[in-house]
Scaffold this motif. Sequence first.
Motif, short mmCIF file in Angstrom:
data_model
loop_
_atom_site.label_atom_id
_atom_site.label_comp_id
_atom_site.label_asym_id
_atom_site.label_seq_id
_atom_site.Cartn_x
_atom_site.Cartn_y
_atom_site.Cartn_z
N UNK A 125 49.23 31.85 0.24
CA UNK A 125 49.51 30.70 -0.62
C UNK A 125 49.14 29.39 0.09
N UNK A 126 48.17 29.46 0.99
CA UNK A 126 47.72 28.27 1.72
C UNK A 126 46.20 28.31 1.86
N UNK A 127 45.56 27.16 2.02
CA UNK A 127 44.11 27.15 2.20
C UNK A 127 43.73 27.78 3.54
N UNK A 128 42.56 28.37 3.61
CA UNK A 128 42.10 28.99 4.85
C UNK A 128 41.99 27.95 5.96
N UNK A 129 41.85 26.67 5.59
CA UNK A 129 41.77 25.60 6.60
C UNK A 129 43.03 25.52 7.45
N UNK A 130 44.14 26.05 6.94
CA UNK A 130 45.37 26.09 7.74
C UNK A 130 45.14 26.87 9.03
N UNK A 131 44.23 27.83 8.99
CA UNK A 131 43.95 28.64 10.18
C UNK A 131 43.46 27.76 11.33
N UNK A 132 42.66 26.74 11.01
CA UNK A 132 42.14 25.88 12.06
C UNK A 132 43.29 25.13 12.75
N UNK A 133 44.17 24.54 11.95
CA UNK A 133 45.31 23.84 12.52
C UNK A 133 46.23 24.77 13.29
N UNK A 181 45.43 33.16 -2.66
CA UNK A 181 44.59 34.35 -2.61
C UNK A 181 44.62 34.95 -1.22
N UNK A 182 44.37 36.26 -1.14
CA UNK A 182 44.38 36.93 0.16
C UNK A 182 43.22 36.41 1.02
N UNK A 183 43.51 36.17 2.28
CA UNK A 183 42.50 35.71 3.22
C UNK A 183 42.00 36.89 4.06
N UNK A 184 40.83 36.71 4.64
CA UNK A 184 40.18 37.78 5.40
C UNK A 184 40.49 37.63 6.89
N UNK A 185 40.87 38.74 7.50
CA UNK A 185 41.16 38.73 8.94
C UNK A 185 39.96 38.23 9.73
N UNK A 186 38.76 38.56 9.27
CA UNK A 186 37.54 38.14 9.97
C UNK A 186 37.45 36.62 10.06
N UNK A 187 37.78 35.93 8.97
CA UNK A 187 37.71 34.47 8.96
C UNK A 187 38.77 33.86 9.88
N UNK A 188 39.97 34.42 9.85
CA UNK A 188 41.05 33.91 10.71
C UNK A 188 40.69 34.11 12.18
N UNK A 189 40.14 35.26 12.51
CA UNK A 189 39.78 35.56 13.89
C UNK A 189 38.61 34.71 14.36
N UNK A 190 37.66 34.47 13.47
CA UNK A 190 36.54 33.60 13.83
C UNK A 190 37.06 32.21 14.20
N UNK A 191 38.03 31.74 13.45
CA UNK A 191 38.64 30.44 13.76
C UNK A 191 39.39 30.49 15.08
N UNK A 192 40.13 31.55 15.31
CA UNK A 192 40.91 31.66 16.56
C UNK A 192 40.01 31.59 17.78
N UNK A 193 38.82 32.18 17.68
CA UNK A 193 37.92 32.24 18.83
C UNK A 193 37.36 30.87 19.20
N UNK A 194 37.34 29.95 18.24
CA UNK A 194 36.95 28.57 18.55
C UNK A 194 37.89 27.94 19.57
N UNK A 195 39.12 28.43 19.60
CA UNK A 195 40.16 27.84 20.46
C UNK A 195 40.56 28.77 21.61
N UNK A 196 39.71 29.76 21.89
CA UNK A 196 39.95 30.63 23.04
C UNK A 196 40.98 31.71 22.81
N UNK A 197 41.27 32.01 21.54
CA UNK A 197 42.25 33.04 21.20
C UNK A 197 41.54 34.24 20.58
#
Length: 217
Positions: A125-133, A181-197
Amino acid sequence: MSTLEKPPLDPYPLSPYVAWAGNRNRDPILEVFKEKLPKSEGYVLEFASGSGMHINYFAPHFQHLSFQPSDMNEEVFENIGQLTQQTNLKNVQPPIKLDLTQPQTWSVLIGKKFDAIFCINIFQVAPISVADGMMNCTANHLSDRGSLFIYGPFKVDGAYTTPSNEEFDRTLLSYGVPEWGLKDITDITRTSQKYGLDLKEKVDMPGNNIILIYGFR
């Protein structure tokens, strides 16, 4: 209303639906936390605490840990505090305002590091952009050996893991709210890797949910 009767979908933190979902998932999550959270003294942060039902349910089982609730919506702070008072918990701190899309609100965390951070049922229930923050904030305030735990239903490589998750996603999309809408683990993980996670582990949970566990490389 019976605890077995599913209320209409409503993501508002104090809604009957959220209470129903929380009561259903809290024990399975607790069992994972008993295995994964630090065994020695430490600090735990929850993103998007909502009503406070989870953090106040988990905290009594980890008296050696100090729990910090947070949320972007200050309207829920009174409810979080009431739950803490009712259970007379000494290891749950007063809630703080933290908006993952507004980095200026993260100043309340300056100088603080957490041994674990968790977030429950936000991405559907949140935008995928939340993953970046979320990943940016985590990278700045997670201890070197700490873990970020994200619980919820997800897609994997663009595909649904079960027919029930596909149906749930269809229900979310039917409300016409752009960020639902359901988000994709791939997108969340791609974002995490930008920050060393990196994604360290995926734990399958009841109800076709997953706990994603991220940590530093």
